[in-house]
Design a protein around this motif. Structure first.
Motif, mmCIF file in Angstrom:
data_model
loop_
_atom_site.group_PDB
_atom_site.id
_atom_site.type_symbol
_atom_site.label_atom_id
_atom_site.label_comp_id
_atom_site.label_asym_id
_atom_site.label_seq_id
_atom_site.Cartn_x
_atom_site.Cartn_y
_atom_site.Cartn_z
ATOM 1 N N ALA A 29 38.357 47.809 56.267
ATOM 2 C CA ALA A 29 37.161 47.211 55.690
ATOM 3 C C ALA A 29 37.476 46.495 54.386
ATOM 4 N N VAL A 30 38.398 47.066 53.596
ATOM 5 C CA VAL A 30 38.766 46.444 52.325
ATOM 6 C C VAL A 30 39.430 45.098 52.558
ATOM 7 N N PHE A 31 40.427 45.048 53.428
ATOM 8 C CA PHE A 31 41.160 43.804 53.642
ATOM 9 C C PHE A 31 40.382 42.801 54.489
ATOM 10 N N ARG A 32 39.300 43.234 55.114
ATOM 11 C CA ARG A 32 38.480 42.308 55.887
ATOM 12 C C ARG A 32 37.602 41.466 54.971
ATOM 13 N N ASN A 33 37.314 41.949 53.791
ATOM 14 C CA ASN A 33 36.433 41.224 52.886
ATOM 15 C C ASN A 33 37.200 40.107 52.190
ATOM 16 N N PRO A 34 36.783 38.844 52.319
ATOM 17 C CA PRO A 34 37.522 37.737 51.696
ATOM 18 C C PRO A 34 37.485 37.778 50.175
ATOM 19 N N GLN A 35 36.419 38.332 49.594
ATOM 20 C CA GLN A 35 36.325 38.389 48.144
ATOM 21 C C GLN A 35 37.414 39.275 47.553
ATOM 22 N N ILE A 36 37.731 40.377 48.234
ATOM 23 C CA ILE A 36 38.791 41.263 47.757
ATOM 24 C C ILE A 36 40.145 40.575 47.875
ATOM 25 N N GLY A 37 40.340 39.814 48.955
ATOM 26 C CA GLY A 37 41.588 39.069 49.093
ATOM 27 C C GLY A 37 41.768 38.045 47.995
ATOM 28 N N VAL A 38 40.692 37.328 47.650
ATOM 29 C CA VAL A 38 40.757 36.354 46.554
ATOM 30 C C VAL A 38 41.030 37.051 45.234
ATOM 31 N N GLY A 39 40.359 38.189 45.001
ATOM 32 C CA GLY A 39 40.590 38.936 43.767
ATOM 33 C C GLY A 39 42.011 39.449 43.665
ATOM 34 N N TYR A 40 42.573 39.862 44.787
ATOM 35 C CA TYR A 40 43.949 40.345 44.802
ATOM 36 C C TYR A 40 44.922 39.217 44.444
ATOM 37 N N LEU A 41 44.713 38.044 45.031
ATOM 38 C CA LEU A 41 45.568 36.900 44.720
ATOM 39 C C LEU A 41 45.405 36.470 43.260
ATOM 40 N N ASN A 42 44.178 36.507 42.753
ATOM 41 C CA ASN A 42 43.957 36.149 41.349
ATOM 42 C C ASN A 42 44.675 37.115 40.417
ATOM 43 N N SER A 43 44.614 38.401 40.724
ATOM 44 C CA SER A 43 45.297 39.381 39.888
ATOM 45 C C SER A 43 46.804 39.183 39.925
ATOM 46 N N LEU A 44 47.333 38.863 41.093
ATOM 47 C CA LEU A 44 48.765 38.574 41.190
ATOM 48 C C LEU A 44 49.131 37.361 40.347
ATOM 49 N N PHE A 45 48.298 36.328 40.384
ATOM 50 C CA PHE A 45 48.566 35.128 39.586
ATOM 51 C C PHE A 45 48.528 35.448 38.096
ATOM 52 N N TYR A 46 47.476 36.134 37.653
ATOM 53 C CA TYR A 46 47.362 36.473 36.232
ATOM 54 C C TYR A 46 48.526 37.355 35.782
ATOM 55 N N THR A 47 48.940 38.274 36.641
ATOM 56 C CA THR A 47 50.009 39.198 36.270
ATOM 57 C C THR A 47 51.352 38.486 36.193
ATOM 58 N N VAL A 48 51.683 37.692 37.202
ATOM 59 C CA VAL A 48 52.990 37.030 37.230
ATOM 60 C C VAL A 48 53.088 35.975 36.132
ATOM 61 N N VAL A 49 52.135 35.049 36.105
ATOM 62 C CA VAL A 49 52.186 33.970 35.109
ATOM 63 C C VAL A 49 52.018 34.523 33.702
ATOM 64 N N GLY A 50 51.072 35.432 33.523
ATOM 65 C CA GLY A 50 50.856 36.004 32.194
ATOM 66 C C GLY A 50 52.054 36.776 31.684
ATOM 67 N N THR A 51 52.712 37.527 32.555
ATOM 68 C CA THR A 51 53.886 38.296 32.139
ATOM 69 C C THR A 51 55.042 37.368 31.759
ATOM 70 N N VAL A 52 55.244 36.311 32.539
ATOM 71 C CA VAL A 52 56.305 35.343 32.203
ATOM 72 C C VAL A 52 56.047 34.714 30.841
ATOM 73 N N VAL A 53 54.809 34.312 30.589
ATOM 74 C CA VAL A 53 54.461 33.722 29.291
ATOM 75 C C VAL A 53 54.642 34.749 28.174
ATOM 76 N N ASN A 54 54.187 35.971 28.398
ATOM 77 C CA ASN A 54 54.293 37.020 27.378
ATOM 78 C C ASN A 54 55.741 37.304 27.011
ATOM 79 N N VAL A 55 56.571 37.532 28.015
ATOM 80 C CA VAL A 55 57.966 37.882 27.759
ATOM 81 C C VAL A 55 58.693 36.726 27.086
ATOM 82 N N ALA A 56 58.440 35.495 27.538
ATOM 83 C CA ALA A 56 59.107 34.340 26.938
ATOM 84 C C ALA A 56 58.738 34.196 25.470
#
Length: 299
Positions: free
Chosen positions: A68-95
Motif C-alpha cells: 500500500a505504501v509503494f502503491r501511492n504515487p505521493q510517497i514515491g515522489v516524496g522518497y525521490l525528493n528526499s533522495l535528491f535533497y540528501t545527495v545534493v545537500g550532502t555534496v554541497v555541505n561536505v564541499a
C-alpha cells in the motif's frame, strides 16, 4: 623467560564491570524493543496491530502495508525528493565544509582567528525564525528545491571538527615538501589532503546525510507544492495528522478496518523512511569512530 601472569580483578572491579554490562543491556533493550515492535507491526495483519497482539514477533505475517505504501504515487515522489535533497545537500555541505575547514587549519592564513570568532558567534546567537524566513524569501528560494539545501549549506560545528582534523592529521611539513616539488595548492588538496581525510569525510557525510534525510521543518515552512515535499512531510501527515490517501486503500480489500490500515501504513512507512540511513551506516562505520576521535582532539 618470564611468563605472563594474569592480573586478578578485585571484587569491586568485577562489580563495576557487571554494572556496566547491566547498564548497557538495559540501554540496548530500551532502544531495541521499540524498533523491533515497529518492524514486527509493519509485517503483521491490521487486526493484530489494532488489537494489541503484536509485541516482539509478527502476527499473521503480511506485506500488504508495504504494498500500500509503494502503491501511492505521493510517497514515491516524496522518497525521490528526499533522495535528491540528501545527495545534493550532502555534496554541497561536505564541499563547503572542507573548503572552509582546511584554510582555517593553516597557520599561514591571515586573520583565521577572526574568522573562527565570527563562526562561533553564529552558533551562540540566532536571529530567529521570522528573519530566517524573510532572508529565504528575499533570495527567492521559497517553494524551490534550493530552500532545502542553501540555507543550511554549511554547519559551523562540522567546520570546527574538520579544521581540528586537518590540524592534527595534515602536518605543515607535508605541504612544504609538496610545494618544493612544484605541487600546486589545488593539486595538493585533491592528491594528498582528500585521500588522507577519508575518516572525517565519512563522518561529515553521515552527519549531513542523516540531517537532510530527517529534515522536515524547513520543508514545512518553505515549501507549498506537494511535488516538492520530502518523505518526512508525508510521514508527518500520516503519523500526526492521521490522514491516509484513498488510493492507498484502493486495492487492499482484505483489510477490514480503515483504522487498521492506517496503523499498518504508519509502521511500514517508518521502516521505509529509516531504511536508507540504516543501509548507509555500515559502510561508513569503520571510519566514523576514527574520524570523530581525531577530529575532537584539540590541535
Amino acid at each position: 623467560m618470564f611468563k605472563g601472569t594474569a592480573i586478578r580483578e578485585s571484587k569491586g572491579d568485577r562489580l563495576f564491570v557487571a554494572f556496566v554490562y547491566l547498564f548497557l543491556t538495559l540501554i540496548l533493550v530500551i532502544v531495541a524493543v521499540p524498533l523491533i515492535y515497529i518492524l514486527s507491526s509493519s509485517v503483521s495483519s491490521p487486526q493484530a496491530v489494532t488489537s494489541g497482539k503484536v509485541w516482539l514477533f509478527p502476527v499473521d505475517f503480511t506485506l500488504d502495508g508495504y504494498k500500500a505504501v509503494f502503491r501511492n504515487p505521493q510517497i514515491g515522489v516524496g522518497y525521490l525528493n528526499s533522495l535528491f535533497y540528501t545527495v545534493v545537500g550532502t555534496v554541497v555541505n561536505v564541499a563547503l565544509t572542507i573548503m572552509l575547514g582546511y584554510p582555517l587549519a593553516k597557520k599561514t592564513l591571515y586573520g583565521r582567528s577572526f574568522f573562527m570568532v565570527m563562526l562561533v558567534i553564529t552558533m551562540m546567537f540566532d536571529g530567529g525564525l521570522i528573519p530566517y524566513y524573510l532572508v529565504v524569501k528575499d533570495l527567492h528560494l521559497l517553494d524551490t528545491r534550493w530552500a532545502m539545501i542553501l540555507p543550511g549549506a554549511m554547519g559551523v560545528f562540522q567546520v570546527i571538527v574538520a579544521r581540528t582534523f586537518f590540524q592534527t592529521t595534515i602536518p605543515d611539513e607535508l605541504s612544504e615538501a609538496a610545494e618544493l616539488d612544484g605541487c600546486s595548492d589545488i593539486r595538493f588538496i585533491f592528491s594528498i589532503v582528500l585521500p588522507l581525510s577519508k575518516p572525517i569525510i565519512a563522518v561529515m557525510t553521515l552527519m549531513y546525510a542523516v540531517g537532510h534525510w530527517n529534515a522536515y521543518f524547513d520543508a514545512l515552512i518553505f515549501l507549498r507544492s506537494p511535488d516538492l515535499f520530502p518523505l518526512q512531510i508525508i510521514l508527518r501527515n500520516i503519523l500526526i495528522l492521521n490522514t491516509v490517501d484513498a488510493s492507498m486503500m484502493a486495492n487492499v480489500n482484505q483489510m477490514q478496518a480503515q483504522q487498521g490500515l492506517k496503523d499498518l501504513i504508519k509502521y511500514s512507512l517508518i521502516v521505509v523512511a529509516s531504511a536508507p540511513v540504516l543501509i548507509i551506516y555500515p559502510f561508513v562505520q569503520k571510519h566514523f569512530v576514527k574520524g570523530v576521535m581525531i577530529g575532537s582532539l584539540k590541535g
